[in-house]
Design a protein around this motif. Structure first.
Motif, mmCIF file in Angstrom:
data_model
loop_
_atom_site.group_PDB
_atom_site.id
_atom_site.type_symbol
_atom_site.label_atom_id
_atom_site.label_comp_id
_atom_site.label_asym_id
_atom_site.label_seq_id
_atom_site.Cartn_x
_atom_site.Cartn_y
_atom_site.Cartn_z
ATOM 1 N N ARG A 16 25.650 41.704 40.038
ATOM 2 C CA ARG A 16 26.326 42.431 41.108
ATOM 3 C C ARG A 16 26.059 42.907 42.164
ATOM 4 N N LYS A 19 25.936 46.929 46.115
ATOM 5 C CA LYS A 19 27.482 46.777 46.766
ATOM 6 C C LYS A 19 28.003 47.305 45.299
ATOM 7 N N ALA A 20 28.354 46.156 44.719
ATOM 8 C CA ALA A 20 28.892 46.247 43.512
ATOM 9 C C ALA A 20 29.288 47.797 43.059
ATOM 10 N N GLU A 22 29.943 50.942 43.889
ATOM 11 C CA GLU A 22 30.393 51.970 45.023
ATOM 12 C C GLU A 22 32.166 51.359 44.472
ATOM 13 N N ARG A 23 32.542 50.141 43.578
ATOM 14 C CA ARG A 23 33.551 49.890 42.923
ATOM 15 C C ARG A 23 33.127 50.527 42.052
ATOM 16 N N GLN A 81 40.803 52.459 45.717
ATOM 17 C CA GLN A 81 40.150 51.681 46.556
ATOM 18 C C GLN A 81 39.953 49.771 46.277
ATOM 19 N N PHE A 82 40.937 49.942 44.951
ATOM 20 C CA PHE A 82 41.186 48.114 45.415
ATOM 21 C C PHE A 82 42.141 47.565 47.059
ATOM 22 N N ARG A 84 41.336 49.491 49.888
ATOM 23 C CA ARG A 84 40.583 49.750 50.894
ATOM 24 C C ARG A 84 39.381 48.194 50.639
ATOM 25 N N VAL A 85 39.338 47.426 49.392
ATOM 26 C CA VAL A 85 38.402 46.763 49.360
ATOM 27 C C VAL A 85 39.003 45.007 49.900
ATOM 28 N N LEU A 86 40.643 44.821 49.282
ATOM 29 C CA LEU A 86 41.040 44.129 50.064
ATOM 30 C C LEU A 86 40.982 44.345 51.840
ATOM 31 N N GLU A 88 39.259 45.780 53.633
ATOM 32 C CA GLU A 88 37.955 44.523 54.410
ATOM 33 C C GLU A 88 37.948 42.822 54.445
ATOM 34 N N GLN A 89 38.271 42.677 53.230
ATOM 35 C CA GLN A 89 38.446 41.255 53.134
ATOM 36 C C GLN A 89 39.402 40.748 53.853
#
Length: 169
Positions: A16, A19-20, A22-23, A81-82, A84-86, A88-89
């Motif tokens: 991963r 970077k991964a 961080e999640r 966190q989820f 935030r990732v979405l 960013e995407q």
């Protein structure tokens, strides 16, 4: 720490990337049952030393105190966190859409719009799932409370039968 655990963390990192990390939340349990605080803290230091590479890359260590509030805090952090990732995407897709418009590429635009709709649907589904727990609140509260749940007798046996059987054993 066993070699297989180390190999699993190393493989995770290689698959991963840093970077991964961080999640990742590394959650230790049983904090509600700690009797020797010094021993527990010593163990945490050992774990955090072992986890140092992944913690340095951005992973977090959380403590689960065997109660609803602790579970809720860990869940909220994961949900934040989820989101935030979405986000960013979605931002990445919007930037790609702008580039596709500049390049006048209608096929790429259609693909990006479809991906944006998929991400928005995924976010909505997650929000719906978060607002509609699969386990009734009362059951969750009993699970995370300090009181042990009441035990019902096995099927076909009354509580008086169960008491008389257990007293003769």
């Amino acid at each position: 720490m066993s070699g297989s655990v180390y190999k699993n963390l190393d493989m995770f990192s290689r698959l991963r990337g840093d970077k991964a990390a961080e999640r990742v939340q590394l959650v230790t349990t049983m904090w509600g049952k700690v009797k020797d605080e010094n021993l527990a803290e010593s163990r945490v230091l050992q774990l955090e030393n072992f986890w140092k590479p992944i913690l340095d890359a951005g992973a977090r260590h959380e403590r689960f105190y065997d109660d609803f509030d602790s579970a809720s805090e860990i869940g909220k952090a994961l949900y934040t966190q989820f989101r935030r990732v979405l986000h960013e995407q979605k931002e990445t897709i919007k930037r790609l859409q702008e580039e596709a418009i500049a390049q006048k590429d209608p096929e790429l635009m259609k693909q990006l719009e479809a991906e944006l709709r998929r991400l928005e649907a995924e976010l909505q589904k997650t929000e719906d799932d978060m607002n509609k727990p699969k386990i009734p609140f009362g059951r969750l509260a009993r699970f995370f409370s300090k009181k042990p749940p009441s035990v019902s007798p096995p099927l076909g046996r009354s509580s008086s039968t169960q008491n008389s059987c257990s007293s003769t054993a």
